[in-house]
Design an enzyme around this catalytic site. Structure first.
Site, PDB file in Angstrom:
ATOM      1  N   ASN A 111       0.906  -1.207  -0.019  1.00 28.80           N
ATOM      2  CA  ASN A 111      -0.046   0.006   0.163  1.00 28.80           C
ATOM      3  C   ASN A 111       0.820   1.200  -0.145  1.00 28.80           C
ATOM      4  O   ASN A 111       2.003   1.182   0.167  1.00 28.80           O
ATOM      5  CB  ASN A 111      -0.902  -0.038   1.148  1.00 28.80           C
ATOM      6  CG  ASN A 111      -1.973  -0.980   1.191  1.00 28.80           C
ATOM      7  OD1 ASN A 111      -2.900  -1.064   0.013  1.00 28.80           O
ATOM      8  ND2 ASN A 111      -2.162  -1.757   1.931  1.00 28.80           N
ATOM      9  N   TYR A 116     -12.041   6.789   4.160  1.00 31.78           N
ATOM     10  CA  TYR A 116     -12.056   7.197   2.773  1.00 31.78           C
ATOM     11  C   TYR A 116     -13.479   8.333   2.485  1.00 31.78           C
ATOM     12  O   TYR A 116     -13.379   8.941   1.443  1.00 31.78           O
ATOM     13  CB  TYR A 116     -12.129   6.080   1.844  1.00 31.78           C
ATOM     14  CG  TYR A 116     -11.106   5.123   2.027  1.00 31.78           C
ATOM     15  CD1 TYR A 116      -9.780   5.491   2.531  1.00 31.78           C
ATOM     16  CD2 TYR A 116     -11.527   3.725   1.904  1.00 31.78           C
ATOM     17  CE1 TYR A 116      -8.955   4.432   2.739  1.00 31.78           C
ATOM     18  CE2 TYR A 116     -10.499   2.586   2.287  1.00 31.78           C
ATOM     19  CZ  TYR A 116      -9.501   2.753   2.604  1.00 31.78           C
ATOM     20  OH  TYR A 116      -8.542   2.013   2.848  1.00 31.78           O
ATOM     21  N   CYS A 142      -4.855  -7.364  -3.835  1.00 28.31           N
ATOM     22  CA  CYS A 142      -5.231  -7.171  -2.361  1.00 28.31           C
ATOM     23  C   CYS A 142      -6.300  -8.181  -2.127  1.00 28.31           C
ATOM     24  O   CYS A 142      -6.680  -8.859  -3.129  1.00 28.31           O
ATOM     25  CB  CYS A 142      -5.884  -6.089  -2.612  1.00 28.31           C
ATOM     26  SG  CYS A 142      -6.650  -5.340  -0.863  1.00 28.31           S
ATOM     27  N   HIS A 143      -6.619  -8.589  -1.052  1.00 33.71           N
ATOM     28  CA  HIS A 143      -7.715  -9.526  -0.466  1.00 33.71           C
ATOM     29  C   HIS A 143      -8.902  -9.128  -0.051  1.00 33.71           C
ATOM     30  O   HIS A 143      -9.584  -9.676   0.184  1.00 33.71           O
ATOM     31  CB  HIS A 143      -6.895 -10.390   0.624  1.00 33.71           C
ATOM     32  CG  HIS A 143      -6.419  -9.904   1.517  1.00 33.71           C
ATOM     33  ND1 HIS A 143      -4.978  -9.983   2.038  1.00 33.71           N
ATOM     34  CD2 HIS A 143      -6.912  -8.657   2.315  1.00 33.71           C
ATOM     35  CE1 HIS A 143      -4.899  -9.296   3.116  1.00 33.71           C
ATOM     36  NE2 HIS A 143      -5.852  -8.441   3.384  1.00 33.71           N
ATOM     37  N   HIS A 193      -9.878  -0.890  -2.132  1.00 33.65           N
ATOM     38  CA  HIS A 193     -10.514  -0.372  -0.906  1.00 33.65           C
ATOM     39  C   HIS A 193     -11.638   0.216  -0.988  1.00 33.65           C
ATOM     40  O   HIS A 193     -12.198   0.792  -0.052  1.00 33.65           O
ATOM     41  CB  HIS A 193      -9.287   0.256  -0.069  1.00 33.65           C
ATOM     42  CG  HIS A 193      -8.306  -0.543   0.504  1.00 33.65           C
ATOM     43  ND1 HIS A 193      -7.292  -0.106   1.214  1.00 33.65           N
ATOM     44  CD2 HIS A 193      -7.987  -1.804   0.255  1.00 33.65           C
ATOM     45  CE1 HIS A 193      -6.319  -0.845   1.449  1.00 33.65           C
ATOM     46  NE2 HIS A 193      -6.924  -1.921   1.188  1.00 33.65           N
TER      47      HIS A 193
END
Length: 488
Positions: free
Chosen positions: A149, A258, A170-171, A201
């Site tokens: 990241n 975010y 990414c998971h 994300h």
């Protein structure tokens, strides 16, 4: 078959071990070479001993090397995996601590927001160094798999400026799908079919089917609100689901930082988060978790080494993308996953240059994205706010432009909801000065930033945040682990 995989930042011991065992679950991959590289000889020694123990216990021909010389590790590598944390926990602590002085309360701070943007400034020069080495000494056509990241910024820089074949991994999508399957009562996540698309994300489950039956918003809201655990841990995500009509992949804590609506006032933060685990919104939660994990590993290393003597069980192969991508590319067994790549028309209502995360299929011809996806308007609008910040952040990092960096931070949704322009300008100066050791592109700007700070009249405060917990000692961690074991 035989080829070489280089892992940069291999001192991330637990994650490197997971990638290693996942890859060796592919029968054709047992005769390959893993070249580990890291800045820390200490960490390299620990992870190499663990991986050597795995190779020995499973009687494999796999070769494992370790070196602090990155170019040596990359030489001839067909695949390069990055899981670096530039600046380590020292710089990360400043990513959390300094914004708190200006009222910005982050849970993770590694994607956007003030911490994530400065994290990107530290990472991008290093990512470009990786790319230079890959171009010069890795195998022709080598593929760069970035796990580090801030995912979108790192991948953006590697593709646009590093000129290397790069995919970001990414998971978050897998974990979100597991949650949805669970609340809907599925026996296995494999019963759930979905289309999930957006940016890293901030990816959205825009289509859901359980055993072929479409799942709508109302059914999903009811399922989450009825769940005894997720109804408490994911309050913010459920609220976004109600308003947007679709579920977000990202955790309650991540998603909260975010958006401009949920973390801008202390009383609102405590209303929307859950303190049962760091990932649900705790102030500086991932910093605390990372610190405890590092301390725990250092102390309990003999037990980790002993556990490495167990046979590899292919049934326990994780859902991390890397091993599945390599298997598809090398064996032509098709793999479907969600990948971070340059948009180029894949999502119709996001910019062409953005790094998006969306469904794709992998075979011997490469990663092939499913094109023509259109996000719901609210999802696209939320993604656009972050994309604009990411673009400015990448360009600032490349040019070493502190003025553009300040504009990127100013346009961050949560920062803009909390701080004035004067506060943002001073905060960025303070962060650049504090993290100067990892920001070579801003060396020319540091003296002037120090001068401005010495004359500034912008008031700050020492604030731990709305929901901060102290780092637990090894003794406390042991006691908690013993209590959980006894309760289970």
């Amino acid at each position: 078959m035989s080829f070489k995989i280089a892992i940069i930042g291999a001192g991330s011991v637990g994650f490197t071990k997971k990638l290693f065992t996942d890859i060796l679950c592919v029968p054709e991959f047992q005769d390959i070479e893993f070249a580990l590289t890291d800045l820390s000889e200490h960490n390299l020694g620990m992870i190499k001993a663990i991986l050597d123990r795995i190779v020995e216990a499973n009687k494999l021909p796999t070769k494992v090397t370790a070196t602090t010389n990155r170019r040596e590790a990359l030489e001839g590598a067909r695949y390069i995996i990055s899981c670096v944390r530039v600046g380590g926990l020292e710089a990360y602590a400043d990513d959390i601590r300094i914004p708190l002085k200006y009222g910005i309360d982050q849970c993770v701070g590694d994607t956007i927001c003030a911490g994530g943007i400065l994290y990107g400034q530290r990472n991008i020069p290093v990512i470009l160094d990786f790319c230079k080495d890959i171009r010069e000494v890795a195998a022709t056509g080598a593929k760069f798999l970035n796990y580090a990241n801030p995912m979108a910024m790192n991948t953006w820089a590697a593709i646009e400026y590093g000129k290397v074949d790069t995919v970001g991994l990414c998971h978050g999508v897998q974990h979100g799908a597991e949650q949805i399957a669970q609340v809907l009562g599925a026996k296995s996540p494999k019963e759930l079919d979905y289309v999930c698309s957006g940016i890293n994300h901030q990816t959205w489950f825009i289509e859901l089917k359980l055993n072929g039956r479409p799942i709508g918003k109302d059914e999903l809201v009811a399922a989450f609100e009825a769940h005894p655990v997720y109804s408490k841990q994911e309050k913010l995500r459920i609220d976004v689901l109600k308003r947007f009509g679709v579920y977000s992949t990202e955790s309650n804590g991540h998603l909260s930082e975010y958006l401009p609506w949920y973390r801008k006032r202390p009383d609102e933060i405590t209303r929307w988060i859950d303190m049962s685990d760091w990932i649900h919104g705790e102030t500086g939660g991932y910093l605390r978790y990372s610190t405890e994990t590092r301390n725990w590993f250092e102390t309990e290393y003999p037990q980790f080494l002993e556990a490495a003597s167990k046979p590899i069980d292919p049934a326990k192969r994780s859902n991390e993308h890397a091993s599945h991508i390599l298997e598809a590319l090398e064996t032509n067994r098709v793999y479907r996953g969600h990948f971070n790549v340059k948009n180029n028309g894949v999502i119709t209502n996001l910019p062409q240059d953005a790094i998006i995360e969306s469904p794709g299929f992998v075979d011997r011809f490469g990663i092939n994205m499913a094109a023509g996806i259109t996000l719901p308007e609210a999802c696209a609008a939320t993604c656009m706010a972050s994309i604009n910040v990411q673009r400015m952040s990448v360009h600032a990092a490349i040019a070493g432009d502190i003025d553009l960096l300040k504009l990127a931070v100013l346009h961050d949704p949560l920062v803009g909801a909390v701080s004035t322009p004067e506060e943002v300008w001073q905060m960025v100066d303070e962060m650049v000065v504090a993290e100067a050791a990892w920001l070579p592109q801003y060396a020319h700007a540091v003296p002037a930033a120090k001068e401005r700070l010495s004359k500034s009249k912008v008031k700050t405060r020492e604030w731990a945040g709305a929901a901060r917990r102290s780092v637990r000692s090894i003794e406390e961690l042991r006691a908690e682990k013993a209590a959980l074991k006894q309760a289970g």
